[in-house]
Design a protein around this motif. Structure first.
Motif, PDB file in Angstrom:
ATOM      1  N   TYR A   1       8.267  57.969 -51.324  1.00 30.18           N
ATOM      2  CA  TYR A   1       8.951  59.017 -50.559  1.00 30.18           C
ATOM      3  C   TYR A   1       8.145  60.312 -50.576  1.00 30.18           C
ATOM      4  CZ  TYR A   1      13.366  56.960 -49.111  1.00 30.18           C
ATOM      5  OH  TYR A   1      14.325  56.224 -48.458  1.00 30.18           O
ATOM      6  N   ALA A   2       7.575  60.651 -51.728  1.00 32.46           N
ATOM      7  CA  ALA A   2       6.782  61.874 -51.824  1.00 32.46           C
ATOM      8  C   ALA A   2       5.557  61.794 -50.917  1.00 32.46           C
ATOM      9  CB  ALA A   2       6.356  62.113 -53.266  1.00 32.46           C
ATOM     10  N   SER A   3       4.906  60.648 -50.910  1.00 31.53           N
ATOM     11  CA  SER A   3       3.723  60.465 -50.069  1.00 31.53           C
ATOM     12  C   SER A   3       4.100  60.560 -48.590  1.00 31.53           C
ATOM     13  CB  SER A   3       3.086  59.103 -50.370  1.00 31.53           C
ATOM     14  OG  SER A   3       1.991  58.858 -49.512  1.00 31.53           O
ATOM     15  N   ARG A   4       5.216  59.945 -48.235  1.00 31.09           N
ATOM     16  CA  ARG A   4       5.666  59.988 -46.829  1.00 31.09           C
ATOM     17  C   ARG A   4       5.991  61.413 -46.402  1.00 31.09           C
ATOM     18  NH1 ARG A   4      10.957  60.002 -45.185  1.00 31.09           N
ATOM     19  NH2 ARG A   4      11.363  59.461 -43.001  1.00 31.09           N
ATOM     20  N   GLU A   5       6.695  62.162 -47.259  1.00 33.08           N
ATOM     21  CA  GLU A   5       7.055  63.530 -46.915  1.00 33.08           C
ATOM     22  C   GLU A   5       5.820  64.420 -46.815  1.00 33.08           C
ATOM     23  OE1 GLU A   5       9.839  66.390 -45.801  1.00 33.08           O
ATOM     24  OE2 GLU A   5      10.095  64.239 -46.154  1.00 33.08           O
ATOM     25  N   ALA A   6       4.858  64.199 -47.716  1.00 27.60           N
ATOM     26  CA  ALA A   6       3.629  64.982 -47.678  1.00 27.60           C
ATOM     27  C   ALA A   6       2.856  64.724 -46.386  1.00 27.60           C
ATOM     28  CB  ALA A   6       2.763  64.649 -48.892  1.00 27.60           C
ATOM     29  N   LYS A   7       2.803  63.479 -45.950  1.00 28.37           N
ATOM     30  CA  LYS A   7       2.101  63.157 -44.705  1.00 28.37           C
ATOM     31  C   LYS A   7       2.791  63.801 -43.507  1.00 28.37           C
ATOM     32  CE  LYS A   7       0.239  58.787 -46.393  1.00 28.37           C
ATOM     33  NZ  LYS A   7       0.360  57.299 -46.369  1.00 28.37           N
ATOM     34  N   GLU A   8       4.119  63.793 -43.506  1.00 32.16           N
ATOM     35  CA  GLU A   8       4.842  64.421 -42.406  1.00 32.16           C
ATOM     36  C   GLU A   8       4.582  65.926 -42.374  1.00 32.16           C
ATOM     37  OE1 GLU A   8       8.970  63.513 -42.385  1.00 32.16           O
ATOM     38  OE2 GLU A   8       8.677  61.392 -41.914  1.00 32.16           O
ATOM     39  N   LEU A   9       4.526  66.543 -43.537  1.00 29.55           N
ATOM     40  CA  LEU A   9       4.248  67.980 -43.593  1.00 29.55           C
ATOM     41  C   LEU A   9       2.839  68.291 -43.097  1.00 29.55           C
ATOM     42  CD1 LEU A   9       5.875  69.061 -46.974  1.00 29.55           C
ATOM     43  CD2 LEU A   9       6.415  69.975 -44.715  1.00 29.55           C
ATOM     44  N   LEU A  10       1.877  67.479 -43.509  1.00 27.86           N
ATOM     45  CA  LEU A  10       0.495  67.716 -43.094  1.00 27.86           C
ATOM     46  C   LEU A  10       0.315  67.490 -41.593  1.00 27.86           C
ATOM     47  CD1 LEU A  10      -1.428  66.031 -46.064  1.00 27.86           C
ATOM     48  CD2 LEU A  10      -1.133  68.476 -45.629  1.00 27.86           C
ATOM     49  N   ARG A  11       1.108  66.605 -41.031  1.00 26.98           N
ATOM     50  CA  ARG A  11       1.026  66.348 -39.588  1.00 26.98           C
ATOM     51  C   ARG A  11       1.761  67.419 -38.783  1.00 26.98           C
ATOM     52  NH1 ARG A  11       0.075  60.791 -38.154  1.00 26.98           N
ATOM     53  NH2 ARG A  11       1.688  60.876 -36.560  1.00 26.98           N
ATOM     54  N   ASP A  12       2.761  68.042 -39.387  1.00 26.83           N
ATOM     55  CA  ASP A  12       3.530  69.081 -38.708  1.00 26.83           C
ATOM     56  C   ASP A  12       2.900  70.439 -39.041  1.00 26.83           C
ATOM     57  OD1 ASP A  12       5.361  70.775 -37.590  1.00 26.83           O
ATOM     58  OD2 ASP A  12       7.123  69.721 -38.354  1.00 26.83           O
ATOM     59  N   ARG A  13       1.940  70.858 -38.257  1.00 27.06           N
ATOM     60  CA  ARG A  13       1.177  72.057 -38.569  1.00 27.06           C
ATOM     61  C   ARG A  13       2.004  73.326 -38.462  1.00 27.06           C
ATOM     62  NH1 ARG A  13      -4.667  70.759 -35.636  1.00 27.06           N
ATOM     63  NH2 ARG A  13      -5.092  68.822 -36.800  1.00 27.06           N
ATOM     64  N   ILE A  14       3.012  73.315 -37.612  1.00 27.19           N
ATOM     65  CA  ILE A  14       3.853  74.509 -37.480  1.00 27.19           C
ATOM     66  C   ILE A  14       4.653  74.733 -38.756  1.00 27.19           C
ATOM     67  CG2 ILE A  14       5.795  75.521 -36.225  1.00 27.19           C
ATOM     68  CD1 ILE A  14       4.782  74.185 -33.722  1.00 27.19           C
ATOM     69  N   ARG A  15       5.269  73.675 -39.265  1.00 22.62           N
ATOM     70  CA  ARG A  15       6.023  73.804 -40.515  1.00 22.62           C
ATOM     71  C   ARG A  15       5.110  74.180 -41.673  1.00 22.62           C
ATOM     72  NH1 ARG A  15       9.738  69.477 -42.988  1.00 22.62           N
ATOM     73  NH2 ARG A  15       8.352  67.980 -41.991  1.00 22.62           N
ATOM     74  N   LEU A  16       3.934  73.588 -41.712  1.00 17.98           N
ATOM     75  CA  LEU A  16       2.993  73.881 -42.788  1.00 17.98           C
ATOM     76  C   LEU A  16       2.519  75.333 -42.717  1.00 17.98           C
ATOM     77  CD1 LEU A  16       1.561  72.510 -45.159  1.00 17.98           C
ATOM     78  CD2 LEU A  16      -0.336  71.986 -43.625  1.00 17.98           C
ATOM     79  N   ALA A  17       2.256  75.804 -41.502  1.00 21.94           N
ATOM     80  CA  ALA A  17       1.831  77.196 -41.338  1.00 21.94           C
ATOM     81  C   ALA A  17       2.946  78.149 -41.743  1.00 21.94           C
ATOM     82  CB  ALA A  17       1.414  77.447 -39.889  1.00 21.94           C
ATOM     83  N   PHE A  18       4.175  77.803 -41.378  1.00 21.69           N
ATOM     84  CA  PHE A  18       5.314  78.645 -41.761  1.00 21.69           C
ATOM     85  C   PHE A  18       5.450  78.714 -43.276  1.00 21.69           C
ATOM     86  CE2 PHE A  18       9.839  78.820 -42.962  1.00 21.69           C
ATOM     87  CZ  PHE A  18      10.165  80.068 -42.449  1.00 21.69           C
TER      88      PHE A  18
END
Length: 544
Positions: A179-196
């Motif tokens: 689950y942690a790996s999946r969530e991390a990948k989603e965050l890295l793919r979502d650049r807007i959320r990561l930038a925020f």
């Protein structure tokens, strides 16, 4: 890559699937614009892109026309027979179920019978699987409620069943890490959320650092000198030579005092009456009028203190010039020494508190939204339908946000030291460990909020309000905790922000050691555990 597909195989694999699933004609179209049957083929192609050993499909042909349904099933049969893929599929169509090797007939969430389609039909002497299902259902209803019927399921070996129950009830680091790996990948793919998450705190730190100041300096003033004597000029020169005041053009007439104060041009005006110098030299007590803008009480009170200080200094200087020794204006001599903030700059007090504020606001909001998104998108069903426990799910979701929040904390510290020139005087170990525990607690608070809301908008508002109110008012950011009383002091003790505020201010401003701050770390650990356990209790493992 999301599916861990080697780069040298990606293009060939995609080309092969486009050909196999007849998707070349829609290659440049968006998925939302495709017909349902084509969209189902596309979803199946994506699902097998990484050549999985197991596929789980939930009513994949629902709403699809018969021709498209047959084509889709032909693809499933090829995957099963030719490539050895194990496929679990749910369906309401018995003609589809009859194509499976083994089926489970269910009603109201309970199993009625399990076996090969033809064997189940033969066991009921039925001409079709539909008739067999009706017969099994009638038997279950005749025996009582369907959910109390004992289905004829092929029993598993005792040791296999026991091992399965043990694996699903014990904590699994592997499931949590998935689950942690999946969530991390989603965050890295979502650049807007990561930038925020990373740039948002930096922008807010700059805004708070330069926009909020308790320093009362460069106060604009003007003098209305009706005496125009040497003494009155010397008196006004004491103000112009101070860094706390900025002189403006003198006032020419009485009506200009009110006008210039109303416009905001002046913070205060000094009116020196005629005869000021003569009365002063005679040893009398001449009156000087000071008109002060009191719209902001704190600023006005501080300004009055500055004016009184300048006046006393002027009297002392004049006494020294006339008698050779300063006059004593008080029977007691008070020497003030500022500890921890000798320059008396509000930046040293505000900046450590802003770190505390930003490490609770954005991490808690991000975590709450990250979990609620699972509910909105429906992917929370992975939690419902798999052996993963609530603790594994929550901890797996929390870990990436802890990492991002801590990276944000490090960037804020670099900004504070290099840009705002606030030195770290105390224990780096106390600050670093305290921040790690603090972001664990604040992301845990976000998880707790997410257990009670079902939309991202509600998660954002609930987290922002519940986090900001105690953080701004009861953490020591605006008012020292020692000055709070009654319910305010209780509220301060019930939220982690006040404890990290002590660590942040103690490390940056007061030069405190780990031995001075360790009790705050223990409280933060308690909050982290408490938020996590409460969120675990209130997170439902199954929809009602």
């Amino acid at each position: 890559h999301l599916f861990h597909l080697p780069k040298d195989q990606q293009n060939n694999r995609i080309t092969d699937l486009l050909q196999r699933f007849d998707l070349h004609d829609v290659l440049n179209q968006k998925p939302d614009s495709l017909p349902l049957g084509v969209k189902q083929r596309l979803q199946l192609a994506v699902a097998i892109l990484h050549q999985p050993e197991v596929l789980i499909l939930d009513e994949p042909t629902s709403g699809v026309d018969p021709i498209a349904r047959d084509d889709f099933w032909q693809l499933l049969i090829e995957l099963s027979r030719d490539e050895g893929v194990t496929i679990f599929i749910s369906t309401h169509f018995m003609n589809e179920a009859s194509r499976c090797d083994r089926i489970s007939l269910m009603h109201a969430g309970k199993v009625l019978a399990v076996g090969a389609p033809q064997d189940l039909a033969d066991a009921r002497h039925a001409a079709s699987l539909d008739e067999a299902f009706v017969a099994y259902l009638e038997d279950a209803m005749a025996d009582g409620e369907p959910d109390t019927a004992d289905p004829p399921i092929v029993p598993e070996p005792a040791d296999t069943a026991a091992q399965a129950r043990h694996n699903s009830s014990t904590f699994s680091v592997r499931r949590m890490w998935a689950y942690a790996s999946r969530e991390a990948k989603e965050l890295l793919r979502d650049r807007i959320r990561l930038a925020f998450a990373l740039l948002g705190p930096v922008i807010l730190m700059i805004t708070f650092g330069y926009g909020i100041s308790f320093d009362v300096e460069e106060l604009p003033y003007a003098g209305y000198d009706q005496d125009r004597s040497r003494e009155s000029r010397q008196f006004l020169e004491n103000f112009s030579s101070s860094r706390y005041f900025v002189e403006r053009p003198p006032i020419a007439r009485p009506s200009a005092v009110e006008t210039r104060l109303k416009s905001g041009e002046l913070t205060f005006a000094i009116e020196i009456p005629s005869g000021f110098g003569k009365d002063l030299l005679k040893g009398e007590q001449p009156e000087v009028g000071v008109w002060l803008d009191g719209a902001m009480p704190f600023r006005a009170e501080t300004t009055r203190g500055y004016i009184q200080g300048v006046t006393l200094q002027y009297i002392a200087d004049m006494s020294t010039r006339q008698t050779g020794r300063p006059v004593s204006v008080s029977p007691v001599s008070i020497e003030t020494r500022f500890r921890y903030n000798q320059a008396f700059k509000s930046t040293y007090a505000i900046i450590p508190g802003v770190i505390m504020l930003l490490c609770v606001l954005i991490p808690s909001m991000m975590t709450a939204v990250g979990i609620v998104r699972e509910k909105e998108m429906g992917s929370i069903t992975n939690l419902y339908s798999t052996p993963v426990t609530r603790m594994e799910f929550l901890l797996g979701k929390q870990l990436p946000y802890i990492a991002i929040a801590y990276a944000s904390f490090v960037s804020l510290c670099v900004l504070v030291i290099l840009v705002f020139a606030v030195p770290l005087k105390g224990s780096l170990l106390a600050l670093a460990t305290g921040a790690l525990i603090y972001v664990w607690a604040t992301t845990g608070f976000g998880m707790l909020v997410s257990s009670f809301v079902n939309s991202q908008i509600a998660a954002i508002f609930a987290t922002a309000i519940l986090a900001m109110v105690p953080t701004m008012n009861f953490s020591g950011f605006m008012t020292p905790v020692s000055a709070l009383g009654g319910g305010a002091k209780v509220t301060s003790a019930l939220f982690p922000a006040s404890y990290f505020q002590q660590i942040s201010v103690g490390s940056f401003t007061k030069a405190l050691s780990f031995a001075d701050l360790w009790s705050n770390h223990l409280f933060l650990i308690g909050f982290g555990l408490g938020f996590f356990l409460i969120a675990t209790v209130f997170l439902r493992k199954q929809d009602v």
